[in-house]
Design a protein around this motif. Sequence first.
Motif, short mmCIF file in Angstrom:
data_model
loop_
_atom_site.label_atom_id
_atom_site.label_comp_id
_atom_site.label_asym_id
_atom_site.label_seq_id
_atom_site.Cartn_x
_atom_site.Cartn_y
_atom_site.Cartn_z
N VAL A 114 0.83 -1.21 0.00
CA VAL A 114 0.00 0.00 0.00
C VAL A 114 0.87 1.27 0.00
O VAL A 114 0.86 2.05 -0.95
N SER A 156 -7.20 -7.22 2.28
CA SER A 156 -7.43 -5.84 2.74
C SER A 156 -6.46 -4.87 2.09
O SER A 156 -6.83 -3.75 1.73
N SER A 157 -5.21 -5.29 1.91
CA SER A 157 -4.24 -4.41 1.26
C SER A 157 -4.64 -4.13 -0.19
O SER A 157 -4.46 -3.02 -0.70
N ALA A 160 -7.57 -1.73 -0.40
CA ALA A 160 -7.09 -0.36 -0.20
C ALA A 160 -6.46 0.19 -1.47
O ALA A 160 -6.73 1.34 -1.88
#
Length: 243
Positions: A114, A156-157, A160
């Motif tokens: 990220v 989740s990364s 994002a």
Amino acid sequence: MKNRPFEGQVAAITGAASGIGRASAEALLAGGARVVLVDRDAAGLAAMQAEHGDAVIPLQLDLLDAAQCRTLVPQVLALAGRLDILHANAGLYIGGDLVDADTDAIDRMLQLNVAVVMKNVRDALPHMIERGSGDILVTSSLAAHYPTPWEPVYASSKWAIDCFVQTTRRQVFRHGLRVGSISPGPVLTGLIADWPADKLAQARASGSLIEPAEIGAVITFMLTRPRGVTIRDVVLMPSNFDL
């Protein structure tokens, strides 16, 4: 020119010594680009340069080192004089139950997947905006589009970074820049070595893995659209993925 659509262009690819990054590099090299290969693997970079010659410009960096990360774009410009295509590809993977994840590994993965992507793209924008043209690609994942239960940290990364790609695209399109992501399902690279053993065995047995070269072909397609067309995101998966 038709068979060498990237003639005269310079691309920089992070995580370029293996896997998707290497496949991206080979596709762009085949299209006539000079390619700055960014990786911490000196031996892998040397092997690529030996195979492809002067069209390859190796740049050994550890992007998890903040000081080294800041030098990426300045070094690309010093080595190649321009930057037409940035493929922010470097990434890490963590699978399995969250309760079993090492917290230091979580920090490293989120930093590379990220924060480093955001910083590399941010640093490339002034040069591309000044020139009024440029392409930015980010390696996302099918996991950005589905709450994959066996990889909550990794997924989740990618959720994002998918948001980052879409919002940045809407900021910079007026400058003649295109921003898009490629979201493959599982690819036959070292990145999936941490998959649960039973899941990996099942994927191999059912033909549910993608060859890296397929990613390179899609990248060529994305980058060769007319300038007035942006391929915002490509999701690709093995045809047997749902077996």
